[in-house]
Write a protein that holds these residues in place. Structure first.
Motif, PDB file in Angstrom:
ATOM      1  N   PRO A   1      -6.165  56.613 -81.758  1.00 57.65           N
ATOM      2  CA  PRO A   1      -6.997  56.393 -82.949  1.00 57.65           C
ATOM      3  C   PRO A   1      -8.363  55.823 -82.570  1.00 57.65           C
ATOM      4  CG  PRO A   1      -4.762  55.637 -83.357  1.00 57.65           C
ATOM      5  CD  PRO A   1      -4.824  55.996 -81.904  1.00 57.65           C
ATOM      6  N   GLY A   2      -9.405  56.466 -83.039  1.00 62.43           N
ATOM      7  CA  GLY A   2     -10.762  56.009 -82.759  1.00 62.43           C
ATOM      8  C   GLY A   2     -11.391  56.627 -81.533  1.00 62.43           C
ATOM      9  N   ASP A   3     -10.610  57.330 -80.705  1.00 65.23           N
ATOM     10  CA  ASP A   3     -11.158  57.967 -79.505  1.00 65.23           C
ATOM     11  C   ASP A   3     -11.911  59.241 -79.874  1.00 65.23           C
ATOM     12  OD1 ASP A   3      -9.944  56.023 -78.044  1.00 65.23           O
ATOM     13  OD2 ASP A   3      -8.388  57.302 -77.178  1.00 65.23           O
ATOM     14  N   ARG A   4     -12.863  59.601 -79.023  1.00 70.42           N
ATOM     15  CA  ARG A   4     -13.536  60.889 -79.132  1.00 70.42           C
ATOM     16  C   ARG A   4     -13.392  61.594 -77.792  1.00 70.42           C
ATOM     17  NH1 ARG A   4     -20.028  62.084 -79.659  1.00 70.42           N
ATOM     18  NH2 ARG A   4     -19.861  64.362 -79.716  1.00 70.42           N
ATOM     19  N   LEU A   5     -12.785  62.766 -77.802  1.00 70.48           N
ATOM     20  CA  LEU A   5     -12.539  63.513 -76.574  1.00 70.48           C
ATOM     21  C   LEU A   5     -13.418  64.747 -76.517  1.00 70.48           C
ATOM     22  CD1 LEU A   5      -8.631  63.412 -76.287  1.00 70.48           C
ATOM     23  CD2 LEU A   5     -10.304  61.860 -75.290  1.00 70.48           C
ATOM     24  N   GLY A   6     -13.979  65.023 -75.337  1.00 73.00           N
ATOM     25  CA  GLY A   6     -14.786  66.211 -75.130  1.00 73.00           C
ATOM     26  C   GLY A   6     -14.375  66.916 -73.853  1.00 73.00           C
ATOM     27  N   LEU A   7     -15.262  67.730 -73.321  1.00 78.12           N
ATOM     28  CA  LEU A   7     -14.985  68.496 -72.115  1.00 78.12           C
ATOM     29  C   LEU A   7     -15.086  67.590 -70.893  1.00 78.12           C
ATOM     30  CD1 LEU A   7     -14.460  71.254 -70.772  1.00 78.12           C
ATOM     31  CD2 LEU A   7     -16.942  71.592 -70.715  1.00 78.12           C
ATOM     32  N   ASN A   8     -13.953  67.081 -70.448  1.00 75.69           N
ATOM     33  CA  ASN A   8     -13.889  66.171 -69.299  1.00 75.69           C
ATOM     34  C   ASN A   8     -14.761  64.930 -69.481  1.00 75.69           C
ATOM     35  OD1 ASN A   8     -12.063  67.451 -67.194  1.00 75.69           O
ATOM     36  ND2 ASN A   8     -13.410  69.159 -67.716  1.00 75.69           N
ATOM     37  N   TRP A   9     -14.848  64.461 -70.711  1.00 74.98           N
ATOM     38  CA  TRP A   9     -15.438  63.168 -71.034  1.00 74.98           C
ATOM     39  C   TRP A   9     -14.745  62.616 -72.267  1.00 74.98           C
ATOM     40  CZ3 TRP A   9     -17.382  62.736 -75.920  1.00 74.98           C
ATOM     41  CH2 TRP A   9     -17.827  63.890 -76.555  1.00 74.98           C
TER      42      TRP A   9
ATOM     43  N   TYR B   1     -13.640  59.092 -60.651  1.00 68.97           N
ATOM     44  CA  TYR B   1     -13.260  60.049 -59.614  1.00 68.97           C
ATOM     45  C   TYR B   1     -11.876  60.591 -59.968  1.00 68.97           C
ATOM     46  CZ  TYR B   1     -12.693  61.991 -54.900  1.00 68.97           C
ATOM     47  OH  TYR B   1     -12.517  62.830 -53.828  1.00 68.97           O
ATOM     48  N   VAL B   2     -11.843  61.729 -60.636  1.00 68.00           N
ATOM     49  CA  VAL B   2     -10.576  62.342 -61.044  1.00 68.00           C
ATOM     50  C   VAL B   2     -10.223  63.396 -59.997  1.00 68.00           C
ATOM     51  CG1 VAL B   2      -9.340  63.554 -62.876  1.00 68.00           C
ATOM     52  CG2 VAL B   2     -11.156  61.925 -63.460  1.00 68.00           C
ATOM     53  N   GLY B   3      -9.384  63.016 -59.045  1.00 68.53           N
ATOM     54  CA  GLY B   3      -9.009  63.917 -57.964  1.00 68.53           C
ATOM     55  C   GLY B   3      -7.851  64.815 -58.341  1.00 68.53           C
ATOM     56  N   ALA B   4      -7.399  65.593 -57.358  1.00 67.22           N
ATOM     57  CA  ALA B   4      -6.319  66.546 -57.615  1.00 67.22           C
ATOM     58  C   ALA B   4      -5.023  65.844 -57.989  1.00 67.22           C
ATOM     59  CB  ALA B   4      -6.108  67.424 -56.387  1.00 67.22           C
ATOM     60  N   SER B   5      -4.819  64.636 -57.470  1.00 65.12           N
ATOM     61  CA  SER B   5      -3.580  63.912 -57.763  1.00 65.12           C
ATOM     62  C   SER B   5      -3.660  63.127 -59.067  1.00 65.12           C
ATOM     63  CB  SER B   5      -3.251  62.951 -56.615  1.00 65.12           C
ATOM     64  OG  SER B   5      -4.287  61.994 -56.451  1.00 65.12           O
ATOM     65  N   SER B   6      -4.838  63.098 -59.685  1.00 63.87           N
ATOM     66  CA  SER B   6      -5.021  62.335 -60.919  1.00 63.87           C
ATOM     67  C   SER B   6      -4.706  63.193 -62.138  1.00 63.87           C
ATOM     68  CB  SER B   6      -6.468  61.830 -61.022  1.00 63.87           C
ATOM     69  OG  SER B   6      -6.855  61.128 -59.868  1.00 63.87           O
ATOM     70  N   LYS B   7      -4.404  62.524 -63.213  1.00 63.78           N
ATOM     71  CA  LYS B   7      -4.195  63.231 -64.475  1.00 63.78           C
ATOM     72  C   LYS B   7      -5.537  63.730 -64.988  1.00 63.78           C
ATOM     73  CE  LYS B   7      -2.266  62.610 -69.126  1.00 63.78           C
ATOM     74  NZ  LYS B   7      -1.599  61.657 -70.044  1.00 63.78           N
ATOM     75  N   PRO B   8      -5.685  65.039 -65.223  1.00 62.95           N
ATOM     76  CA  PRO B   8      -6.979  65.549 -65.705  1.00 62.95           C
ATOM     77  C   PRO B   8      -7.305  65.012 -67.088  1.00 62.95           C
ATOM     78  CG  PRO B   8      -5.303  67.270 -65.769  1.00 62.95           C
ATOM     79  CD  PRO B   8      -4.684  66.106 -65.052  1.00 62.95           C
ATOM     80  N   MET B   9      -8.592  64.831 -67.346  1.00 62.76           N
ATOM     81  CA  MET B   9      -9.007  64.271 -68.630  1.00 62.76           C
ATOM     82  C   MET B   9      -8.680  65.209 -69.784  1.00 62.76           C
ATOM     83  SD  MET B   9     -12.575  62.276 -67.749  1.00 62.76           S
ATOM     84  CE  MET B   9     -12.448  61.292 -69.237  1.00 62.76           C
ATOM     85  N   THR B  10      -8.532  66.497 -69.491  1.00 61.72           N
ATOM     86  CA  THR B  10      -8.170  67.447 -70.541  1.00 61.72           C
ATOM     87  C   THR B  10      -6.753  67.208 -71.063  1.00 61.72           C
ATOM     88  OG1 THR B  10      -7.528  69.000 -68.795  1.00 61.72           O
ATOM     89  CG2 THR B  10      -9.724  69.260 -69.752  1.00 61.72           C
ATOM     90  N   GLU B  11      -5.959  66.411 -70.320  1.00 62.41           N
ATOM     91  CA  GLU B  11      -4.593  66.118 -70.751  1.00 62.41           C
ATOM     92  C   GLU B  11      -4.464  64.727 -71.358  1.00 62.41           C
ATOM     93  OE1 GLU B  11      -1.874  66.762 -67.553  1.00 62.41           O
ATOM     94  OE2 GLU B  11      -2.477  68.854 -67.240  1.00 62.41           O
ATOM     95  N   TYR B  12      -5.582  64.006 -71.488  1.00 64.62           N
ATOM     96  CA  TYR B  12      -5.516  62.681 -72.095  1.00 64.62           C
ATOM     97  C   TYR B  12      -5.071  62.807 -73.550  1.00 64.62           C
ATOM     98  CZ  TYR B  12      -7.967  60.386 -68.211  1.00 64.62           C
ATOM     99  OH  TYR B  12      -8.318  59.878 -66.995  1.00 64.62           O
TER     100      TYR B  12
END
Length: 393
Positions: free
Chosen positions: A234-242, A219-230
């Motif tokens: 090393p080893g991570d895979r980032l996508g569109l809000n996942w 639950y990424v609310g307005a007060s949370s850090k958006p996943m697009t800013e994560y």
């Protein structure tokens, strides 16, 4: 204005008829300028009805709904493609599946997608099959436990997941042109603490381990850090809000974390796109009535537009009169799978980061590197004679 003197006098004169039918649990709960607990309760309600219902009645009111642009149950149920149950539309070349885990049932959705996120729900249901169109989780019959009466909770859940995935992930699904497709990516909800470890174990040991992944909706609310800013580690895979974080420890299996608020809004946006347009999501069949329960799941939550961290966010919450939203979670999860497989809306296409300019080696050695001295990646190499001369200097 907060002055209830006139109202109190009126209440004194008509108290018997105004108190009629009221039930008070604490008769002594009123202030010195009030004459009864009922009046005190009404004063609290008049001052802030939302707080009164939430704090004193334990029946919170729904927050202000942002439903003007959300489709109704009938509109969702009526968005049918005309294709047979289980048939893949010609434009789609990706199949995804999501399984929502409950103690009594497994809810699931299978969806077909094109590269531009035009999609179709081609199958959905519950395991064990309920053999009826209208049912709810509380009245489920049969259940996972009745299907495996000799097994404990974990053993029964493992067996249920095995039965469902062996059936669906082994199938070939026919497209309109006769091509046969298989489900390429399937996520299993692992948020429920009692089931998390067994789901990780199942995904690791399944014969379809290459397709299955545990997942966690956040639950990424307005007060949370958006996943697009994560920040990618090393080893991570980032996508569109996942994201698929690098893992270590006893579970030792990759899993997916996604922004559930974003993807629920995404699904409702796809449903709102008219049939025939790119990015539209449709349902199988010709008769809207068969999708009544599915549409009720998709409308079981309301969204509240909330501002925070300089952005507006849809925060989704379950309606007070609804209990089952499982196919909404499943449909959103199917879209996450499609994004993992490369589907994207043209307007959301991820731009490539600009290539970093190369710096002349001489500038680096002399400590005079600057943007003005940078050269494009296609520039020529330094001559060996220049390197030797610089070394001798």
């Amino acid at each position: 204005d907060g002055n209830f003197e006139a109202a109190t006098e009126f209440y004194k004169a008509h108290r018997e008829e105004m108190d009629e039918g009221a039930e008070i649990s604490w008769d002594a709960r009123y202030n010195h300028d009030e004459i009864s607990a009922l009046q005190h309760a009404m004063n609290l309600k008049l001052q802030d009805e939302a707080a009164f219902n939430a704090e004193y009645q334990n029946e919170p009111l729904p927050e202000e709904l942002s439903t003007d642009d959300l489709m109704s149950v009938d509109e969702i149920a009526g968005k049918v493609s005309g294709l047979a149950h289980g048939r893949v539309p010609l434009a789609c070349d990706k199949l995804t599946m999501f399984i929502d885990v409950q103690k009594a049932l497994l809810f699931y959705v299978v969806a077909a997608w094109s590269e531009n996120f035009t999609g179709a729900v081609i199958d959905y249901g519950a395991w064990p099959d309920q053999h009826r169109r209208q049912f709810s989780l509380p009245d489920a019959n049969p259940t996972i436990q009745t299907a495996f009466p000799k097994a404990g909770f974990e053993g029964a859940l493992y067996a249920a997941l095995d039965a469902l995935t062996k059936d669906y992930l082994s199938r070939e699904w026919e497209r309109e042109d006769g091509a046969m497709l298989k489900i390429e990516k399937a996520l299993i909800d692992a948020n429920w603490g009692q089931s998390t470890d067994i789901i990780y174990q199942f995904c690791r040991q399944s014969v379809h381990a290459g397709v299955l992944l545990p997942s966690h909706g956040r639950y990424v609310g307005a007060s949370s850090k958006p996943m697009t800013e994560y920040r990618k580690q090393p080893g991570d895979r980032l996508g569109l809000n996942w994201m698929m974080p690098n893992v270590a420890g006893k579970r030792a299996i990759r899993h997916v974390v996604y922004d559930s608020n974003y993807w629920k809004s995404f699904i409702h946006a796809r449903l709102a796109v008219p049939l025939g347009d790119k990015g539209s999501l449709s349902l199988y069949g010709r008769l809207p009535g068969i999708h009544q329960l599915y549409a009720e799941h998709l409308t079981a939550e309301y969204r509240v537009k909330t501002q925070g961290r300089g952005r507006w966010v849809d925060e989704w919450k379950l309606k007070p009169d609804r209990t089952d939203n499982h196919w909404l979670d499943c449909t959103a999860g199917c879209a996450v799978c499609a994004s993992m497989l490369g589907a994207t809306l043209p307007e959301l296409g991820l731009a490539r980061a600009p290539a970093k300019p190369r710096i002349k080696l001489s500038a680096r050695l002399n400590g005079t590197a600057s943007t003005a001295e940078s050269v494009p990646a296609s520039s020529g190499r330094m001559k060996l004679s220049e390197l030797r001369r610089m070394k001798n200097d």
